[in-house]
Design an enzyme around this catalytic site. Structure first.
Site, PDB file in Angstrom:
ATOM      1  N   ASP A  10       1.019  -1.241  -0.390  1.00  0.00           N
ATOM      2  CA  ASP A  10      -0.149  -0.272  -0.277  1.00  0.00           C
ATOM      3  C   ASP A  10       1.291   0.974   0.043  1.00  0.00           C
ATOM      4  O   ASP A  10       1.652   1.336   0.636  1.00  0.00           O
ATOM      5  CB  ASP A  10      -0.660   0.310   1.177  1.00  0.00           C
ATOM      6  CG  ASP A  10      -1.670   1.125   0.948  1.00  0.00           C
ATOM      7  OD1 ASP A  10      -2.440   1.629   0.412  1.00  0.00           O
ATOM      8  OD2 ASP A  10      -2.308   1.720   2.611  1.00  0.00           O
ATOM      9  N   SER A  11       0.778   2.215  -0.175  1.00  0.00           N
ATOM     10  CA  SER A  11       1.392   3.554  -0.244  1.00  0.00           C
ATOM     11  C   SER A  11       1.595   3.760   1.498  1.00  0.00           C
ATOM     12  O   SER A  11       2.362   4.785   1.751  1.00  0.00           O
ATOM     13  CB  SER A  11       0.036   5.089   0.012  1.00  0.00           C
ATOM     14  OG  SER A  11      -0.340   4.956   0.769  1.00  0.00           O
ATOM     15  N   TYR A  42      -0.781   8.262  -2.531  1.00  0.00           N
ATOM     16  CA  TYR A  42      -0.694   7.940  -4.077  1.00  0.00           C
ATOM     17  C   TYR A  42      -2.229   8.566  -5.004  1.00  0.00           C
ATOM     18  O   TYR A  42      -2.452   8.285  -5.545  1.00  0.00           O
ATOM     19  CB  TYR A  42      -1.252   6.263  -4.146  1.00  0.00           C
ATOM     20  CG  TYR A  42      -0.180   5.653  -3.463  1.00  0.00           C
ATOM     21  CD1 TYR A  42       1.599   6.041  -3.464  1.00  0.00           C
ATOM     22  CD2 TYR A  42      -0.351   4.146  -3.955  1.00  0.00           C
ATOM     23  CE1 TYR A  42       2.173   5.024  -3.650  1.00  0.00           C
ATOM     24  CE2 TYR A  42       1.565   3.287  -4.045  1.00  0.00           C
ATOM     25  CZ  TYR A  42       2.163   3.928  -4.238  1.00  0.00           C
ATOM     26  OH  TYR A  42       3.234   3.656  -3.690  1.00  0.00           O
ATOM     27  N   GLY A  43      -3.512   9.051  -3.217  1.00  0.00           N
ATOM     28  CA  GLY A  43      -5.185   9.100  -4.293  1.00  0.00           C
ATOM     29  C   GLY A  43      -4.836  10.423  -5.081  1.00  0.00           C
ATOM     30  O   GLY A  43      -5.399  10.612  -5.944  1.00  0.00           O
ATOM     31  N   CYS A  73      -4.187  -1.691  -2.177  1.00  0.00           N
ATOM     32  CA  CYS A  73      -4.929  -0.171  -1.982  1.00  0.00           C
ATOM     33  C   CYS A  73      -5.635   0.514  -3.363  1.00  0.00           C
ATOM     34  O   CYS A  73      -5.725  -0.800  -4.136  1.00  0.00           O
ATOM     35  CB  CYS A  73      -3.133   0.690  -2.627  1.00  0.00           C
ATOM     36  SG  CYS A  73      -3.334   2.312  -3.344  1.00  0.00           S
ATOM     37  N   ASN A  74      -6.487   0.329  -3.290  1.00  0.00           N
ATOM     38  CA  ASN A  74      -7.533   1.007  -3.948  1.00  0.00           C
ATOM     39  C   ASN A  74      -7.128   1.512  -5.486  1.00  0.00           C
ATOM     40  O   ASN A  74      -7.440   0.996  -6.187  1.00  0.00           O
ATOM     41  CB  ASN A  74      -9.048   1.555  -3.064  1.00  0.00           C
ATOM     42  CG  ASN A  74      -9.329   0.765  -2.390  1.00  0.00           C
ATOM     43  OD1 ASN A  74     -10.485   0.384  -2.521  1.00  0.00           O
ATOM     44  ND2 ASN A  74      -8.968   0.347  -0.700  1.00  0.00           N
ATOM     45  N   THR A  75      -6.497   2.915  -5.069  1.00  0.00           N
ATOM     46  CA  THR A  75      -5.648   3.759  -5.796  1.00  0.00           C
ATOM     47  C   THR A  75      -4.787   2.796  -6.705  1.00  0.00           C
ATOM     48  O   THR A  75      -5.951   2.101  -8.556  1.00  0.00           O
ATOM     49  CB  THR A  75      -4.825   4.538  -5.814  1.00  0.00           C
ATOM     50  OG1 THR A  75      -5.835   5.584  -3.895  1.00  0.00           O
ATOM     51  CG2 THR A  75      -5.009   5.966  -7.042  1.00  0.00           C
ATOM     52  N   GLU A 152      -2.844   8.178   9.019  1.00  0.00           N
ATOM     53  CA  GLU A 152      -1.277   8.260   8.885  1.00  0.00           C
ATOM     54  C   GLU A 152      -0.606   9.170   9.783  1.00  0.00           C
ATOM     55  O   GLU A 152      -0.074   8.590  10.363  1.00  0.00           O
ATOM     56  CB  GLU A 152      -0.108   8.938   7.166  1.00  0.00           C
ATOM     57  CG  GLU A 152      -0.810   8.021   6.523  1.00  0.00           C
ATOM     58  CD  GLU A 152       0.199   6.708   5.723  1.00  0.00           C
ATOM     59  OE1 GLU A 152       0.974   6.195   6.795  1.00  0.00           O
ATOM     60  OE2 GLU A 152      -0.119   5.607   5.578  1.00  0.00           O
ATOM     61  N   CYS A 184     -10.969   2.635   0.358  1.00  0.00           N
ATOM     62  CA  CYS A 184      -9.211   2.993   0.426  1.00  0.00           C
ATOM     63  C   CYS A 184      -9.337   2.382   1.566  1.00  0.00           C
ATOM     64  O   CYS A 184      -9.736   2.533   2.378  1.00  0.00           O
ATOM     65  CB  CYS A 184      -9.327   4.678   0.624  1.00  0.00           C
ATOM     66  SG  CYS A 184      -7.428   5.222   1.624  1.00  0.00           S
ATOM     67  N   THR A 185      -7.984   1.856   1.646  1.00  0.00           N
ATOM     68  CA  THR A 185      -7.544   1.454   2.852  1.00  0.00           C
ATOM     69  C   THR A 185      -7.476   1.720   3.774  1.00  0.00           C
ATOM     70  O   THR A 185      -6.799   1.123   5.859  1.00  0.00           O
ATOM     71  CB  THR A 185      -6.423  -0.079   2.221  1.00  0.00           C
ATOM     72  OG1 THR A 185      -5.671   0.508   1.970  1.00  0.00           O
ATOM     73  CG2 THR A 185      -7.145  -1.130   1.475  1.00  0.00           C
ATOM     74  N   HIS A 186      -6.595   2.993   4.069  1.00  0.00           N
ATOM     75  CA  HIS A 186      -7.179   3.653   5.259  1.00  0.00           C
ATOM     76  C   HIS A 186      -8.583   3.942   6.074  1.00  0.00           C
ATOM     77  O   HIS A 186      -8.090   4.339   6.847  1.00  0.00           O
ATOM     78  CB  HIS A 186      -6.097   5.252   4.800  1.00  0.00           C
ATOM     79  CG  HIS A 186      -4.972   5.081   4.428  1.00  0.00           C
ATOM     80  ND1 HIS A 186      -4.361   4.436   3.345  1.00  0.00           N
ATOM     81  CD2 HIS A 186      -3.310   5.522   5.363  1.00  0.00           C
ATOM     82  CE1 HIS A 186      -3.248   4.302   3.341  1.00  0.00           C
ATOM     83  NE2 HIS A 186      -2.453   5.454   4.563  1.00  0.00           N
TER      84      HIS A 186
END
Ligand code: DGL
Length: 237
Positions: A10-11, A42-43, A73-75, A152, A184-186
């Site tokens: 992921d980012s 990344y988004g 990561c969805n993006t 983050e 979004c995985t966040h």
């Protein structure tokens, strides 16, 4: 039987929401996790840049001898999955298809909301996937770019997260969705906050569980599962 680890990237730390589900559903698999915190977010980046990063991340994971890669990561799933599958010959899966299937299964009214990064929302990857599975659906999508830095920073439980989420989601409530994809995985780290604003009538979809289930069947179909039951998994991050 294959004891090599699964690679996940992921980012940043968001992909750990996917690692958690993989560890639960595949307890005997080892995992190597790469969080690209040097280049987060990344988004807001272009498809070209995300594809370049996703290829570099995959090469790094391949250097750790992984047997499959999960794009947590969805993006990157929305913008680079096809390219990765063309370039590398191990199984590589993303989170968008599993998330879309889970949303279609969950909705009763056919009104689905998607929140994600600008890259994911603008790609319309969820929308296309959901419409493939369910034609009569109404979809509304909203980018929430400030959620990633909040997570983050470790501020998910702070008042500021609630205030920002309210700013994004309060107007979105007029679409009256009964299912909201945390695209979004966040975002699953903000589940409490998002749930409080959207209310009990809205089912929040975290694509992570469905992704881990899909990974399990891919490993099984390809004879890649680790069947040694001697120890539980380790994750290297
Ligand atoms: N967590 C990632 C996603 O699912 C990326 C977020 C970001 O870096 O902007 O899209």
């Amino acid at each position: 039987m294959d004891t090599r680890p699964i690679g996940v990237f992921d980012s940043g730390i968001g992909g750990l929401t996917v690692v958690k589900e993989i560890m639960r559903i595949l307890p005997y698999e080892d995992i190597v996790y790469f969080g690209d915190t040097a280049r987060v977010p990344y988004g807001s980046k272009s498809q070209e840049t995300i594809t370049k990063f996703a290829k570099q991340n995959s090469r790094f994971l391949l250097s750790k001898d992984v047997k499959a890669i999960v794009i947590a990561c969805n993006t990157a799933s929305a913008l680079a999955l096809e390219e990765l599958n063309n370039e590398f010959d191990i199984p590589i899966l993303g989170v968008v298809k599993p998330g879309a299937s889970a949303a279609v299964r969950a909705t009763k009214t056919g009104r689905i909301g998607i929140i994600g990064t600008e890259g994911t929302v603008n790609s319309r990857a969820y929308e296309k996937m959901i419409r493939k599975l369910f034609k009569e659906v109404e979809i509304n999508a909203l980018p929430c770019p400030l959620f990633v830095p909040l997570v983050e920073e470790g501020w998910a439980e702070k008042e500021v997260s609630y205030m920002i989420a309210k700013e994004y989601l309060e107007p979105f409530k007029e679409f009256d969705v009964d299912t909201l994809v945390l695209g979004c995985t966040h975002y699953p780290i903000l589940t409490n906050v998002i749930g409080k604003i959207m209310g009990d009538g809205v089912t929040l979809i975290n694509p992570a569980e469905e992704t881990a289930i899909e990974l399990k069947s891919i490993l099984f179909e390809n004879g890649l599962q680790n069947t040694s039951k001697e120890r539980l998994n380790t994750a290297i991050m």
